[in-house]
Enzyme design. Structure first.
Site, PDB file in Angstrom:
ATOM      1  N   SER A   1     -10.284   5.481  10.699  1.00  0.00           N
ATOM      2  CA  SER A   1     -10.709   4.893   9.436  1.00  0.00           C
ATOM      3  C   SER A   1      -9.878   3.638   9.242  1.00  0.00           C
ATOM      4  O   SER A   1      -8.813   3.488   9.840  1.00  0.00           O
ATOM      5  CB  SER A   1     -10.527   5.877   8.275  1.00  0.00           C
ATOM      6  OG  SER A   1      -9.197   6.375   8.223  1.00  0.00           O
TER       7      SER A   1
ATOM      8  N   GLU B   1      -8.297   0.525   6.499  1.00  0.00           N
ATOM      9  CA  GLU B   1      -7.976   0.093   5.139  1.00  0.00           C
ATOM     10  C   GLU B   1      -8.053  -1.422   5.054  1.00  0.00           C
ATOM     11  O   GLU B   1      -7.534  -2.140   5.906  1.00  0.00           O
ATOM     12  CB  GLU B   1      -6.568   0.547   4.744  1.00  0.00           C
ATOM     13  CG  GLU B   1      -6.178   0.091   3.334  1.00  0.00           C
ATOM     14  CD  GLU B   1      -4.784   0.535   2.941  1.00  0.00           C
ATOM     15  OE1 GLU B   1      -4.616   1.748   2.705  1.00  0.00           O
ATOM     16  OE2 GLU B   1      -3.865  -0.313   2.882  1.00  0.00           O
TER      17      GLU B   1
ATOM     18  N   ASP C   1       2.067   1.431  -7.506  1.00  0.00           N
ATOM     19  CA  ASP C   1       3.340   0.738  -7.706  1.00  0.00           C
ATOM     20  C   ASP C   1       3.373   0.112  -9.087  1.00  0.00           C
ATOM     21  O   ASP C   1       2.338  -0.103  -9.723  1.00  0.00           O
ATOM     22  CB  ASP C   1       3.519  -0.367  -6.653  1.00  0.00           C
ATOM     23  CG  ASP C   1       3.591   0.206  -5.246  1.00  0.00           C
ATOM     24  OD1 ASP C   1       4.219   1.264  -5.074  1.00  0.00           O
ATOM     25  OD2 ASP C   1       3.016  -0.409  -4.326  1.00  0.00           O
TER      26      ASP C   1
ATOM     27  N   PHE D   1       8.872  -5.046   4.890  1.00  0.00           N
ATOM     28  CA  PHE D   1       8.126  -4.086   4.084  1.00  0.00           C
ATOM     29  C   PHE D   1       8.598  -2.663   4.347  1.00  0.00           C
ATOM     30  O   PHE D   1       8.657  -1.842   3.433  1.00  0.00           O
ATOM     31  CB  PHE D   1       6.632  -4.213   4.379  1.00  0.00           C
ATOM     32  CG  PHE D   1       5.760  -3.442   3.426  1.00  0.00           C
ATOM     33  CD1 PHE D   1       5.686  -3.805   2.089  1.00  0.00           C
ATOM     34  CD2 PHE D   1       5.022  -2.357   3.858  1.00  0.00           C
ATOM     35  CE1 PHE D   1       4.899  -3.089   1.200  1.00  0.00           C
ATOM     36  CE2 PHE D   1       4.225  -1.638   2.983  1.00  0.00           C
ATOM     37  CZ  PHE D   1       4.160  -2.013   1.644  1.00  0.00           C
TER      38      PHE D   1
ATOM     39  N   HIS E   1      -5.683   6.521  10.556  1.00  0.00           N
ATOM     40  CA  HIS E   1      -6.040   5.560   9.517  1.00  0.00           C
ATOM     41  C   HIS E   1      -5.275   4.265   9.770  1.00  0.00           C
ATOM     42  O   HIS E   1      -4.049   4.252   9.735  1.00  0.00           O
ATOM     43  CB  HIS E   1      -5.685   6.133   8.141  1.00  0.00           C
ATOM     44  CG  HIS E   1      -6.160   5.296   6.989  1.00  0.00           C
ATOM     45  ND1 HIS E   1      -7.487   5.182   6.659  1.00  0.00           N
ATOM     46  CD2 HIS E   1      -5.476   4.531   6.084  1.00  0.00           C
ATOM     47  CE1 HIS E   1      -7.616   4.400   5.594  1.00  0.00           C
ATOM     48  NE2 HIS E   1      -6.408   3.985   5.243  1.00  0.00           N
TER      49      HIS E   1
END
Length: 306
Positions: free
Chosen positions: A15, A17, A109, A219, A269
């Site tokens: 999948s 994003e 967030d 990150f 994913h």
């Protein structure tokens, strides 16, 4: 739930994003990425919210276009940030009318972004546990939630983190997608902890192809995901060599997924960052082959909106 991908020669399902575009140029990039990756037959594609729910309307527009112009199954990200329960429920109703039946339910967030202090709205859902319950009260949605192999940076310990996941499952979550990670042993230990806690929904590894190692490392530090020394060494000296960096990134990511497959994992994913070429290369290495580009027809589009 995930179904076998007929375009996969290896038994792997994927999948993807995406994030909603902020500008016309970014929208063009997004749709190039969607058109490039759609023929790989993903089980679903998710579209994120920005920090603080700042891209809510753009997320909805992107989801709506995916439903109208492709045969992809979209999953809409939904957060609790800066919204009352009534406001969130109105968004859910709007998605339902559009044809969405799958949500990625997250606390979200803070407005300050990753690492900022989160404050729940006094009239809102306090966290993803409550949000999942609210979604299930509306309809029997498919609901994906977040999981953290190295625990959420705000959680005091793994026990607290896993208890929150269990409460989300008890309220109706059907799948957990993990924060990205690079050490497969860490993921495997996490899944063992989750199963001992009586959680049996699929735990899908979140995979991030490394387009830019410096940005990923930055990150990772903010989200609590560790960078192994061996991984940093792979990208050493490649800051100005995009071609070699891309080859290394494809090899590293494919090796991670293939090792996870050997450990019994078949669903993955990918966090695409709206950039298709590297993800496509990795999927090709993994045995996925492009089929006919999915495109919606008028009748099916009308049925989805009914």
């Amino acid at each position: 739930m995930s179904r076998p991908n007929p375009l996969s020669t290896s038994g792997i399902d994927v999948s993807f994003e995406f994030f909603p575009p902020k500008t016309e140029r970014m929208e063009e990039n997004l749709w190039r990425a969607i058109e490039r990756l759609a023929p790989l037959g993903p089980s679903f594609v998710s579209v994120t919210y920005g920090a603080g729910g700042s891209t809510r309307e753009r997320t909805h527009q992107t989801i709506d276009r995916i439903l109208k112009e492709t045969k992809l199954t979209p999953a809409a990200h939904l957060t609790c940030v800066d919204a009352t329960k009534d406001e969130v429920d109105a968004v859910v109703r709007q998605y339902w009318e559009t044809g969405v039946r799958h949500f990625v339910a997250l606390r979200g967030d803070s407005q300050a972004g990753v690492g900022g202090e989160y404050v729940a709205h006094k009239d809102g859902y306090r966290n993803a546990v409550e949000l999942v319950a609210g979604l299930k009260a509306f309809a029997d949605f498919e609901i994906s939630v977040a999981a953290y192999p190295e625990k959420h940076p705000e959680s005091p310990d793994f026990a607290t983190d896993i208890d929150l996941l269990k409460r989300k499952v008890d309220n109706g979550a059907t799948r957990a997608i993990t924060q990205f990670f690079f050490d497969n042993d860490t993921f495997e230990r996490y899944v063992e902890r989750v199963r001992r806690a009586g959680i049996y929904i699929p735990i899908v590894p979140g995979i991030v192809p490394i387009h830019d190692f410096t940005k990923v490392a930055r990150f990772s530090k903010a989200t609590g995901a560790s960078i192994p020394a061996w991984l940093a060494a792979r990208f050493e000296g490649l800051d100005d060599d995009e071609q070699t960096r891309s080859h290394v990134a494809a090899a590293v990511c494919a090796d991670q997924v293939l090792d996870l497959q050997k450990r019994g994992i078949s669903d993955f994913h990918f966090y695409t960052m709206n950039r298709a070429d590297l993800v496509y290369s990795i999927c090709h290495i993994l045995g996925l082959r492009a089929g006919e580009t999915p495109a919606a027809d008028t009748n099916e589009g009308e049925a989805a909106a009914a």
